[in-house]
Design an enzyme around this catalytic site. Structure first.
Site, PDB file in Angstrom:
ATOM      1  N   GLU A   1       0.810  -1.221   0.000  1.00  6.57           N
ATOM      2  CA  GLU A   1       0.000   0.000   0.000  1.00  6.57           C
ATOM      3  C   GLU A   1       0.840   1.267   0.000  1.00  6.57           C
ATOM      4  OE1 GLU A   1      -3.358   2.534   0.228  1.00  6.57           O
ATOM      5  OE2 GLU A   1      -3.238   0.399  -0.245  1.00  6.57           O
ATOM      6  N   GLU A   2       1.912   1.290   0.771  1.00  6.82           N
ATOM      7  CA  GLU A   2       2.577   2.564   1.052  1.00  6.82           C
ATOM      8  C   GLU A   2       3.995   2.714   0.511  1.00  6.82           C
ATOM      9  OE1 GLU A   2       0.601   4.592   1.981  1.00  6.82           O
ATOM     10  OE2 GLU A   2      -0.886   3.720   3.306  1.00  6.82           O
TER      11      GLU A   2
ATOM     12  N   SER B   1     -11.374   9.284   2.953  1.00  9.96           N
ATOM     13  CA  SER B   1     -10.047   8.905   3.428  1.00  9.96           C
ATOM     14  C   SER B   1      -9.353  10.130   4.033  1.00  9.96           C
ATOM     15  CB  SER B   1      -9.248   8.291   2.276  1.00  9.96           C
ATOM     16  OG  SER B   1      -8.104   7.634   2.750  1.00  9.96           O
TER      17      SER B   1
ATOM     18  N   ASP C   1     -12.670  -2.345   6.409  1.00 14.70           N
ATOM     19  CA  ASP C   1     -11.673  -1.463   5.803  1.00 14.70           C
ATOM     20  C   ASP C   1     -10.284  -1.868   6.286  1.00 14.70           C
ATOM     21  OD1 ASP C   1     -10.056   0.657   4.955  1.00 14.70           O
ATOM     22  OD2 ASP C   1     -11.677   2.118   5.168  1.00 14.70           O
TER      23      ASP C   1
ATOM     24  N   HIS D   1     -12.136  -0.185   1.983  1.00 11.32           N
ATOM     25  CA  HIS D   1     -11.953   1.266   1.865  1.00 11.32           C
ATOM     26  C   HIS D   1     -12.655   1.858   0.641  1.00 11.32           C
ATOM     27  CE1 HIS D   1     -10.013   4.868   3.276  1.00 11.32           C
ATOM     28  NE2 HIS D   1      -9.361   5.070   2.150  1.00 11.32           N
TER      29      HIS D   1
END
EC number: 3.4.21.26
Length: 760
Positions: free
Chosen positions: A203-204, A624, A702, A734
């Site tokens: 994800e990051e 978000s 989520d 999400h």
């Protein structure tokens, strides 16, 4: 947290008055029929059904002049640009026989994998079943079939070797019909990940579903191992249809928590059984404390480049390593380490940029900040300090697409000074005297101001995909002359359908507030009259390195609100957003939740001064990070907002992922930035929601911004005895997809219409 890249239903920003400079009306008149008697407004049903969605055409390049493309009837068709040859390489009958939704051709063109049983996991990752089809014999290979489900599969760059990940372990096949060779054995669910990233790296950091990379000729296979054994686990209920819910467990490092341990290995893919995987050493200055692996780039079969980051992400090290045949190891001398450091913020933009190596296999091109604080292309041969700056100006280079022996192709927002545009440029390099040419600046200028590109081998040909502001169009071009060869997709059907629709008007302008420039997009009702008063909805994302004010086409939920309900929509890029220089970008460093909110409030006040906004009917919404900003704006105590919506908001940065949060906030420790972590929560402002109508929305499953965030907001509001509305979506992540999407936008529409006193 990159929802700003994915929100399908957003796009809008503001309008009309002095103080603001430079205006451009984005939506071309050719898709708007002024004869109101024969046109209609957009409906919510149009949006939810995707009635006015557009098409793009990206060639699947397989050589310098050949590409594949899946036709509307699901045949995979081969095209040769130079000979005009075209034929079906995979029929829809073959695809349908295994219910395939995707395919991949082997580089030697003897085989194709067919992908079916797609099962989504996180943002990029999914599992699938893979069938190998023999194109020569016209049949599926039944010997030594692949296991199922597979987490990732790819061909080697040459020939038809296969690497795949199954149950967190990596396997190699020399030929599709051969038995597999198992490379790793320690893979374990939620513990050890080989060749695929864990949740936080996916994800990051990597933004991919894979963590293995073939060398250019398939001699070696590099892969990452992520050890999540000591990472805290987030657990949430998945209700399903059973009597008892099941519990989903994900190793998820939050800010300040233990991070995954990452190691990089390389194995000889020709003789994997002779010599096992060899670990690539981490640079000493990185290995001395917590660190991240950020990317890997093969230069040649015997040279590899790795990028590493310190946990406090203001220092990045690029390390080039060479294979030593005599020792069968990878040597990474300190003399081949290049350090990139930021003294005003974090290293890079959202990610640290990756190098693009030149043909000498030593020097490379890379985007990083220049001395004036703008991100530009630099040429590095020996040290970063001696880098030669290739582009310069008060604008930013966005992406390097391709470097050939004589040309460098890149995108930037230079043209006419609009940060939210993208054009494609070519710079001559090598023996030629340097010269720059904008390939796209004057192509369909009114229709196209936001481009990306896809290049064939050696940049012999390329496809341009224009995303707007007019109708998207995809075209094929000669890489030597830049001449357009043909239109690949022009969305003619959509153009005809929109002739009967009253589309809103769109404007992009900028506000000057003190020494800050706030770009905004405003979406206005079709019959907008500046002498009248209109309700205003602010759509916000506002996260670091994001950009909402872009010259792109979209028919979305906010388009409907403007077209049918007569609401003015505005999007504002404030401090912390990207592609306008480091001063704006790094303004939010270690202070999330302050300037992003202030700038939205400032913009609203300027919009009111324009005279056509009903100051008693102003709302804000976001998803978000945007849900976080909208919540803080509502709780700012300004009295500007009557109501607002927060979808899947962060409520405390202590609840979010380590890599993302610490990049912008540092650590939640007393000797670092704990004080601002505590001061920037939504819960700390619970009392200030008393005078606004607040709709809080979240999915219970989520995996990204956990339901915990909204649960804590709700608890704080209840404890403060503040009335609010809430909607949760059971078992939704999400993105709130499927039927939840329709319910979500219908529910938000009702909420806004009630807030603005609009009739149903």
């Amino acid at each position: 947290m990159k929802t700003w890249l994915k929100i399908v239903f957003g796009v809008a920003t503001s309008a009309v008055l002095a103080l603001l400079v430079m205006c451009i009306v984005l939506r071309p008149s050719r898709v708007h029929n002024s004869e109101e008697s024969t046109t209609r407004a957009l409906t919510l049903k149009d949006i939810l059904n995707g009635t006015f969605s557009y098409k793009t055409f990206f060639p699947n390049w397989i050589s310098g002049q050949e590409y594949l493309h899946q036709s509307t009837d699901n045949n995979v068709v081969f095209y040769n640009i130079e000979t005009g040859e075209s034929y079906t390489i995979l029929s829809n009958t073959t695809m349908k026989s295994v219910n395939a939704s995707n395919y991949g051709l082997s580089p030697d063109r003897q085989f194709a994998y067919l992908e079916s049983d797609y099962s989504k996991l996180w943002r990029y990752s999914y599992t699938a079943t893979y069938h190998i089809y023999d194109l020569t014999n016209g049949e599926f290979i039944r010997r030594n079939e692949l296991p199922r489900p597979i987490q990732y599969l790819c061909w080697s760059p040459v020939g038809s070797k296969l690497a795949y990940v199954y149950q967190n372990n990596i396997y190699l096949k020399q030929r599709p019909e051969d038995p597999p060779f198992q490379i790793t054995y320690n893979g374990k669910e939620n513990k050890i990940f080989n060749g695929i990233p864990d949740w936080v790296y996916e994800e990051e950091m990597l933004a991919t579903k894979y963590a293995l990379w073939w060398s250019p000729n398939g001699k070696f296979l590099a892969y990452a191992e992520f050890n999540d054994t000591e990472i805290p686990v987030i657990a949430y209920s998945y209700y399903g249809d059973e009597q008892y819910p099941r519990t989903i467990n994900i190793p998820y490092p939050k800010a300040g928590a233990k991070n995954p341990v990452v190691r990089i290995f390389i194995i000889d893919a020709t003789y994997p059984e002779h010599i096992g995987p060899r670990e690539v050493p981490v640079p000493a200055m990185i290995a001395s404390s917590d660190y991240y692996f950020s990317w890997l780039t093969w230069v040649t079969d015997d040279r590899i480049c790795l990028q590493w980051l310190k946990r406090i992400q203001n220092v990045s090290v690029l390390s080039t390593c060479d294979f030593r045949e005599d020792w069968q190891t990878w040597n990474c001398p300190k003399t081949q380490e290049h350090i990139e450091e930021s003294r005003t913020g974090w290293a890079g933009g959202f990610f640290v940029s990756t190098p693009v190596f030149s043909h000498d296999t030593i020097s490379y091109y890379k985007i990083f900040s220049d001395k004036d604080g703008y991100k530009h292309i630099h040429y590095i041969r020996d040290t970063v300090e001696n880098a030669i700056q290739i582009t310069s100006g008060k604008w930013e280079a966005i992406n390097i697409f391709r470097v050939t022996q004589d040309s460098l192709f890149y995108s930037s927002n230079e043209f006419e000074g609009y940060p939210g545009r993208r054009n494609i440029y070519r710079i001559s390099i090598g023996s030629h005297s340097p010269s720059k040419k904008c390939i796209t600046c004057h192509l369909r200028k009114k229709r196209c101001q936001y481009y990306t590109a896809s290049f064939s081998d050696y940049a012999k040909y390329y496809a341009l995909v224009c995303y707007g502001p007019g109708l998207p169009i995809s075209t094929l071009h000669d890489g030597r002359t830049d001449q357009e060869i043909k239109i690949l997709e022009d969305n003619k059907e959509l153009e005809n359908a929109l002739k009967n629709i009253q589309l809103p008007k769109e404007e992009i302008k900028k506000l000057k507030v003190d020494d800050i420039t706030l770009w905004y997009k405003m979406i206005l009702p079709p019959q907008f009259d500046k002498s009248k008063k209109y309700p205003l909805l602010i759509q916000v994302y506002g996260g670091p390195c994001s950009q909402s004010v872009r010259s792109i086409f979209a028919v979305s939920w906010i388009s409907y609100l403007a077209s049918k309900e007569g609401i003015v929509i505005a999007l504002v890029d404030g401090r912390g957003t990207a592609f306008q220089g480091d001063k704006l970008l790094y303004a939010v460093y270690r202070k999330l939740g302050v300037y992003e909110v202030e700038d939205q409030i400032t913009a609203v006040r300027k919009f009111i001064e324009m005279g056509f906004i009903d100051e008693k009917r102003i709302a804000i919404w976001g998803w978000s990070y945007g849900g976080y900003v909208s919540s803080l704006a509502l709780a700012s105590g300004t009295g500007l907002f009557k109501c607002g919506i927060a979808v899947a908001p962060v409520s405390s940065w202590e609840y979010y992922a380590s890599i993302y949060t610490e990049r912008f906030m540092g650590l939640p420790t007393k000797d670092d930035n704990l004080k601002h972590y505590k001061n920037s929560t939504v819960m700390a402002r619970a009392e200030y929601f008393r005078n606004v109508d607040y709709l809080l929305i979240h999915g219970t499953a989520d995996d990204n911004v956990h339901f915990q965030n909204s649960a804590q907001i709700a608890k704080a509001l209840v404890n403060a005895q503040v009335d609010f509305q809430a909607m949760w979506y059971s078992d939704q992540n999400h993105g709130l997809s499927g039927l939840s999407t329709k319910h979500l936008y219908t529910h938000m529409t009702h909420f806004l219409k009630q807030c603005f006193s609009l009739s149903d």
